[in-house]
Each structure stands twice: as C-alpha cells, then as structure tokens.
Design an enzyme around this catalytic site. Structure first.
Site, PDB file in Angstrom:
ATOM      1  N   LYS A 227     -13.448  54.534  42.082  1.00 46.14           N
ATOM      2  CA  LYS A 227     -13.011  55.805  41.240  1.00 46.14           C
ATOM      3  C   LYS A 227     -11.330  55.690  41.663  1.00 46.14           C
ATOM      4  CE  LYS A 227     -13.026  60.691  40.501  1.00 46.14           C
ATOM      5  NZ  LYS A 227     -13.675  61.893  40.599  1.00 46.14           N
TER       6      LYS A 227
ATOM      7  N   LYS B 220     -14.640  53.799  37.418  1.00 45.74           N
ATOM      8  CA  LYS B 220     -14.206  54.756  36.670  1.00 45.74           C
ATOM      9  C   LYS B 220     -12.678  54.869  36.956  1.00 45.74           C
ATOM     10  CE  LYS B 220     -14.254  59.761  36.613  1.00 45.74           C
ATOM     11  NZ  LYS B 220     -14.856  60.779  37.641  1.00 45.74           N
TER      12      LYS B 220
END
Ligand code: PBG
Length: 327
Positions: A199, A252
């Site tokens: 992330k 992400k």
C-alpha cells in the site's frame, strides 16, 4: 507486397471475432464494492468528491448489500464512520461498533455474499493516523507494536460479528502475524486475511479521507505507507505478509501501480487483489461529468487494465455499474 505480412487485423474485424479472441475478461464475481457505514437511520449522504458514492446508515448499507448480491458481485468491503473518535480507536473494536453492527445486519439478511472488513485505526483515532501516536511537542511518532494489539483485537471483534475476510490496511510491520495469532487464539482459525500488502502513500486517497473522515490531523502517512518509487520493496512487503500468514494480497492504488500488480502476479501464487482507489474514481468521474471522457468506455478500460496486469480481484467504486455492463 511480396513478403508475407502478418494479418493481425483479420481477427479484429467484428465484435463476434473480437469477443472470441479476447484474452482478458471482467466478471462481476471478481469485483468488490466498498461501503461507508455511518450511524443513524435512513442516512444516504453523497460524498462530494465521489459522485454516486454515499455514507450509509446500517439500514441503507443493507440495501446496497442486497443489490451487490443480486448483481453477482464478488463481495463488499466495509469501512466505518464511528459515532466518536478517541486515542484508543475504541470504535474499531467495541462489540457494537458501526462495522460490527452492519456486518451482523448484512450477514443475517443476505446469504452467500462475501463481507470483507477493512481493518485500520485511522477512521477511529481522533488524530486520524493508522496507529497509536506518541507526541512530544511538535514531534510525533506512529508506534508500531502498540498498534498491533489494537489491530488484532479489532479483527477478532469483526470476525466474531461474522465478517468473512479481514483486510488490514494500516501498514504496521508484523500486523498480519499479530492478527492471525489473535484470530487463532479466539478460535477464528477459518477467517482468512486479505492483506493490503503493498500500500503506497498516495495522493489518490484524497476523496476517501472525506468519505471516511480520516484525514490525519497532523503530518502524513509516509512513515508507514510505502514510497511510490519502490517496486522491489513492494515485493518484500508482499513476501513478508505471506510469510506471516496472509491468505490473499493486495496492491493499492491500482492504475498508477500496474507494474507492481504485474510483478506481484508473476512472483506470487496467492489470490491477488488491487484497489482502484477513491482518487482514481474521482478523476474519471470528474472528466466524465465534464463530458471529456465517455463513462462506459473509460470505466471498463480502467478495470480491464487492472485485470490484464494480473489482479484476480478488483475493489472498485464502479463495481455495481460495471457489473451491469458485463454480459
Ligand atoms: C485506511 C484506508 C484508506 C483507504 C483504504 N483504507 C485511506 C488511507 O490510507 O489514507 C483508501 C481507499 C480509497 O482511497 O479509496 N487506512
């Protein structure tokens, strides 16, 4: 022309042929729809920077869950806006927390819909950081290990409420192991973990922070989320999470990190998810609303690019609309 020419266009000449030779397909079953659950009844408040996305009270979220099920979506992922915030993230782990309430309501009423819970502390902390903060003067630190305990107890509470998959998005080191241990010792050995493994600290989370009311009150998330420049480090993050017991992994944001998705697909065999985040949705919607981009085309093309890069599962605010277009 005397030399043999490869006629690639032959199999492109009509939609029936194109459909036959298509390499990548989208299916509703691989799409996950995010829901933002808030206190109250009958609440359906549109998020200004995310047209078509709402803060929903539990009763309204339940309606969305029914719709997600009838569209054949792969699942929903729940985020919570608690009644109040503090420095222990109480709203995240208490038995009647907002996501716990929503989960119970949905699980009771909607059969066979995968309910994922995002596990993070930022929505529940008064300072808006994803972990426990130690502050002295204008210096601050996000403490790793004390955060793990809260993340583990949040996960146990959510699993007990009936969540099918626990998805930690906090980016503390060691959280997958801590959560796994917490779940196992509470007897929830069958609850899988979908780790937001790679992330990145991204400007594309802007609209989410409005939706979840989770903008940090000071500083930013760069000391725990990843530096956008680092692809090799992303592989180490993923490997570490797998080592710690992750059942599925996530990259992400999606579109600015398609190379990371592609490499993760090549290197790891676990189910791979990618999150088309709020800012990716907002920028497409803004251009669509201006008439600058054609909605159906760019929505499907953006999702297809994420599938083509190698993601099995896509978390997207377009999930419902895209599912309606897939035949
Ligand atoms: C919580 C969390 C965030 C997102 C998912 N979980 C925000 C953040 O890290 O700031 C972003 C999702 C989106 O932008 O759509 N930590």
């Amino acid at each position: 022309m005397t030399f043999p020419v490869t006629r690639l266009r032959r199999s492109r000449k009509n939609e029936a042929l194109r459909r036959l030779v298509r390499e990548t397909r989208l299916a509703p079953a691989s799409l996950v729809y995010p829901l933002f659950v808030c206190p109250g009844k009958g609440v359906r408040k549109e998020i200004v920077s995310m047209p078509g996305v709402f803060n929903l009270s539990v009763d309204e979220a339940l309606k969305e869950a029914h719709e997600a099920k009838s569209l054949g979506l792969g699942g929903i992922i729940l985020f919570g806006l608690p009644e109040s915030k503090d420095e222990q993230a109480t709203g995240a782990w208490m038995d009647d927390g907002i996501v716990q309430q929503a989960t119970r309501a949905i699980k009771k009423d909607v059969k066979d819909l995968v309910v994922i819970a995002d596990v993070c502390l930022c929505e529940y902390m008064s300072h808006g950081h994803c972990g426990v903060v130690k502050k002295s003067g204008d210096q601050y630190e996000i403490l790793n290990d004390p955060s793990l305990e809260i993340l583990a107890k949040t996960s146990v509470s959510l699993a007990k409420a009936g969540v099918d998959i626990i998805a930690p998005s906090d980016m503390m080191d060691g959280r997958v192991a801590a959560i796994r241990e917490g779940l196992d010792s509470a007897g929830m050995t069958n609850t899988p973990i979908l780790s937001y493994a790679a992330k990145f600290a991204s400007g594309f989370y802007g609209p989410f922070r409005e939706a979840a009311d989770s903008a940090p009150q000071f500083g930013d998330r760069r000391s725990y989320q990843m530096d956008g420049a680092n692809r090799r480090e992303a592989m180490r993050e993923i490997a570490a999470d797998i080592e710690e017991g992750a059942d599925m992994i996530m990259v992400k944001p999606a579109m600015p990190y398609l190379d990371v998705i592609a490499e993760a697909r090549q290197r790891f065999d676990l189910p791979l998810a990618a999150y088309q985040v709020s800012g990716e949705y907002a920028m497409l919607q803004a251009a669509i609303r201006n008439g600058w981009l054609e909605k159906e085309r760019v929505m499907m093309e953006s999702l297809l690019s994420i599938r083509r890069a190698g993601a099995d599962i896509i978390l997207t605010y377009f999930a419902k609309e895209a599912a309606r277009l897939i035949s």
